[in-house]
Design a protein around this motif. Structure first.
Motif, PDB file in Angstrom:
ATOM      1  N   MET A 249      33.766  40.563  45.024  1.00 39.60           N
ATOM      2  CA  MET A 249      35.035  41.105  44.504  1.00 39.60           C
ATOM      3  C   MET A 249      36.128  40.171  44.953  1.00 39.60           C
ATOM      4  SD  MET A 249      35.688  44.999  45.532  1.00 39.60           S
ATOM      5  CE  MET A 249      34.956  46.313  44.682  1.00 39.60           C
ATOM      6  N   ASN A 250      37.185  40.053  44.160  1.00 40.03           N
ATOM      7  CA  ASN A 250      38.245  39.232  44.740  1.00 40.03           C
ATOM      8  C   ASN A 250      39.064  40.084  45.719  1.00 40.03           C
ATOM      9  OD1 ASN A 250      40.811  40.077  43.696  1.00 40.03           O
ATOM     10  ND2 ASN A 250      40.207  39.226  41.711  1.00 40.03           N
ATOM     11  N   PRO A 251      39.693  39.444  46.688  1.00 42.15           N
ATOM     12  CA  PRO A 251      40.366  40.179  47.754  1.00 42.15           C
ATOM     13  C   PRO A 251      41.423  41.168  47.243  1.00 42.15           C
ATOM     14  CG  PRO A 251      40.147  37.877  48.357  1.00 42.15           C
ATOM     15  CD  PRO A 251      39.695  37.984  46.933  1.00 42.15           C
ATOM     16  N   MET A 252      42.099  40.797  46.144  1.00 40.35           N
ATOM     17  CA  MET A 252      43.136  41.701  45.608  1.00 40.35           C
ATOM     18  C   MET A 252      42.502  42.997  45.102  1.00 40.35           C
ATOM     19  SD  MET A 252      46.060  39.817  45.386  1.00 40.35           S
ATOM     20  CE  MET A 252      46.972  39.519  43.911  1.00 40.35           C
ATOM     21  N   THR A 253      41.372  42.841  44.399  1.00 39.31           N
ATOM     22  CA  THR A 253      40.702  44.026  43.848  1.00 39.31           C
ATOM     23  C   THR A 253      40.197  44.909  44.984  1.00 39.31           C
ATOM     24  OG1 THR A 253      39.961  42.550  42.099  1.00 39.31           O
ATOM     25  CG2 THR A 253      38.959  44.729  42.153  1.00 39.31           C
ATOM     26  N   LEU A 254      39.618  44.266  45.983  1.00 32.25           N
ATOM     27  CA  LEU A 254      39.101  45.035  47.125  1.00 32.25           C
ATOM     28  C   LEU A 254      40.244  45.759  47.843  1.00 32.25           C
ATOM     29  CD1 LEU A 254      36.932  45.950  49.101  1.00 32.25           C
ATOM     30  CD2 LEU A 254      36.987  43.692  50.166  1.00 32.25           C
ATOM     31  N   ALA A 255      41.350  45.046  48.060  1.00 28.71           N
ATOM     32  CA  ALA A 255      42.492  45.672  48.752  1.00 28.71           C
ATOM     33  C   ALA A 255      43.019  46.855  47.949  1.00 28.71           C
ATOM     34  CB  ALA A 255      43.594  44.639  48.977  1.00 28.71           C
TER      35      ALA A 255
END
Ligand code: PLP
Length: 350
Positions: free
Chosen positions: A292-298
């Motif tokens: 997942m990209n970090p933005m999506t995970l956050a």
């Protein structure tokens, strides 16, 4: 809600709030350094760091920029590295405010390469700009709160002094570094001419930072602070919280480090995210999601009430006074659920 984006989001303690209320009764004085509560804070900060004097400033960035302005004239350079806060996150202020250019040295976890430093401090000629200050950052925020060893700081200071070049320590989290190293912060501060640190990160004051150093440097820093728009007065109400921060919050930072260790070890046991427990030395954990990209995970974690910071290819989690064992467990559970694909919006169900 669990707030892990930064330790500056930790709220002040009730002791700080009471101290602020009491300070509100004390006349602030007219002059720039007349407020008695600010004077108490500055004296305490100087004493703790083993410096002659200290100045209360609004932010650690301002403290860093004042320190640079004390040393650099337009056309001069300061020695640092590419991941230093002064390079990545201070809006190129050194060039705008002081006409100074960074020379970026190779470094590991913020620790400057000693050979490269020696070469950079070597003789200048008409083509090479003169380095006028060396900057160190301990702990080093971009590498996830890595600690620079005291011996390394000694080597840097020794080398810089041998060339007549002063050292500034960006010690935004100097007390985390000292806690991890098991030494007083004054041992680290002794490896630099000037030192900056935050009162409002792990120390939980609502706002404010300190620049400490020799009498003459701090006297001049007062003028530069005014020039940069930081001549705040009366600031005693804020300084009162800073005093409590220095008196009560340093000794508990090891708890933040212990919670960061629980977080990183818990994440190490999960699929879908990569962490380096050995690199987690203080209160910052960097976790790299794999699928997942970090933005999506956050964003997915935020829906579960866990606020983390996308940080390049990483997620950054910073522990502080409000992150206890329950918060760590809830955070790990949120990671588990999101990484397992249970990515539905829980807040919408409430
Ligand atoms: C290493 C370092 N230096 C300086 C700063 C700047 O602090 P402030 O937000 O008080 O300007 C930070 C803030 O995160 C930091 O991590």
């Amino acid at each position: 809600m669990i707030e892990l984006r930064s330790d500056f989001l930790a709220r002040p303690t009730s002791e700080m709030v009471h101290a602020m209320a009491r300070a509100a009764e004390i006349p602030g004085g007219f002059g720039m350094r007349e407020d008695p509560t600010v004077s108490r804070l500055e004296a305490l900060a100087a004493e703790i760091l083993g410096k002659q004097d200290a100045l209360f400033v609004p932010t650690c960035m301002m403290a860093n920029q004042i320190a640079l302005h004390l040393r650099c004239r337009p056309g001069e350079i300061f020695l640092t590295e590419a991941d230093a806060h002064v390079v990545t996150s201070e809006s190129a202020a050194a060039s705008a405010l002081s006409g100074a250019m960074p020379q970026l040295l190779p470094a590991a976890g913020g620790a400057l390469d000693i050979e490269a430093l020696a070469a950079a401090l070597g003789p200048v000629d008409a083509q090479r700009a003169r380095p006028t200050v060396v900057m160190q950052e301990n702990t080093h925020v971009r590498s996830g709160g890595r600690v620079i060893a005291l011996d390394h700081m000694r080597q840097v200071y020794y080398l810089a002094r041998a060339h007549g070049v002063p050292v500034h320590l960006d010690g935004a989290r100097i007390f985390n570094a000292a806690t991890a190293l098991g030494c007083p912060a004054s041992d680290l501060a002794a490896q630099a001419d000037t030192v900056s640190f935050n009162l409002n990160k792990g120390l939980c004051a609502p706002v404010g930072a300190i620049l400490a150093g020799p009498h003459e440097a701090i006297a001049e820093a007062e003028r530069v602070r005014q020039m940069f728009g930081g001549g705040w007065r009366p600031a005693g109400i804020l300084a009162a919280a800073g005093i409590v921060a220095l008196q009560t919050m340093i000794s508990r930072l090891s708890e933040d480090h212990a919670q960061a260790r629980c977080l990183v070890e818990g994440l190490a046991a999960q699929d879908g995210v990569v962490v380096d427990p050995a690199a987690t030395e203080t209160n910052i954990v960097l976790a790299r999601p794999l699928s997942m990209n970090p933005m999506t995970l956050a964003a997915a974690l935020a829906k579960r009430g866990v606020h983390v910071l996308p940080f390049g290819q990483y997620i950054r989690l910073v522990t502080h006074r409000e992150i206890n064992a329950d918060a760590v467990e809830t955070t790990l559970e949120a990671f588990r659920a999101v990484l397992a694909g249970e990515n539905h919006d829980l807040s919408a169900r409430r």
